[in-house]
Design an enzyme around this catalytic site. Structure first.
Site, mmCIF file in Angstrom:
data_model
loop_
_atom_site.group_PDB
_atom_site.id
_atom_site.type_symbol
_atom_site.label_atom_id
_atom_site.label_comp_id
_atom_site.label_asym_id
_atom_site.label_seq_id
_atom_site.Cartn_x
_atom_site.Cartn_y
_atom_site.Cartn_z
ATOM 1 C CE LYS A 84 -4.324 1.003 2.404
ATOM 2 N NZ LYS A 84 -4.976 0.868 3.707
ATOM 3 C CB VAL A 85 2.368 3.348 -2.298
ATOM 4 C CG1 VAL A 85 3.368 2.209 -2.242
ATOM 5 C CG2 VAL A 85 1.571 3.307 -3.587
#
Ligand code: E4P
Length: 220
Positions: A84-85
């Protein structure tokens, strides 16, 4: 429509996985802090062993180099990790790089259709628009979901799935399904609310009573 659970609590994840209705898990730094776990890496490994679908594990850094290093490290923990970014220029650069290496990426903190277009162009597996946080500031979270789904449908080359996040109540889930969003990530309490209706409880109580009264049995 896929259901992910939005929690880092192992007990909740195990209980919901047992329903057979769970397609994945999303975590974020706030949920990890709330879980009180001793080791984030061990926690993520354990979640991945419970749930076979995508498990989102968020990077902690915000600069490109460290996010990429963290993302590559997380991706090696299990085959069902979605790194997740955040939806920032550096985050999308990391997304592009990891996606090109075949790693699933969930681009989080999406609050506009313009941002969702960028996430798709960066090759995100999932984009997470936060409907509840938009509603909280007087904007229309579900309208954003409708806008993104419509835009993505114009471009078959966009493979990004719309992951409805920051879900606050069952109606968010129903509306997301009406629009045709691919996934909703839902807090455990709201998943349980999806099951409930007062007429189900009332009707079941009546059936149980009548079944006892009539003295019938099913099993020999
Ligand atoms: C999920 O990926 C998001 O981090 C989460 O849904 C945010 O929810 P909140 O707005 O209730 O914190």
């Amino acid at each position: 429509m896929k259901f992910f659970v939005d929690t880092a609590d192992l007990k909740e994840i195990k209980e919901l996985a047992a329903t057979g209705l769970l397609d994945g898990v999303t975590t974020n730094p706030s949920l990890v802090a709330k879980s009180g776990c001793a080791s984030f890496v061990d926690l993520i490994k354990e979640i991945c062993s419970i749930v076979s679908g995508p498990v989102s594990a968020e990077v902690g850094a915000t600069d490109f180099d460290t996010m990429l290093e963290e993302g590559r490290f997380l991706a090696k923990l299990a085959k069902n990790i979605a790194v997740k970014v955040p939806l920032t220029p550096a985050g999308l650069k990391v997304c592009k790089s990891l996606s090109e290496d075949g790693v699933m990426v969930n681009v989080t903190l999406c609050f506009s259709a313009a941002q969702a277009i960028l996430a798709a162009k960066a090759g995100a597996t999932f984009v997470s628009p936060f409907v509840g946080r938009l509603d909280d500031i007087g904007q229309n979270g579900m309208q954003l979901i409708a806008d993104i789904c419509q835009i993505y449908s114009n471009y078959p080359e966009f493979k990004t799935e719309v992951l409805v996040a920051s879900v606050r109540h069952p109606q968010h889930v129903v509306q997301a399904a009406q629009i045709g969003a691919h996934v909703a990530t839902i807090p455990p309490k709201i998943i349980m609310q999806l099951f409930g209706h007062p007429n189900t409880d009332k009707g079941l109580a009546q059936f149980v009573e009548d079944w006892k009264k009539c003295g019938q049995k099913i099993l020999p």
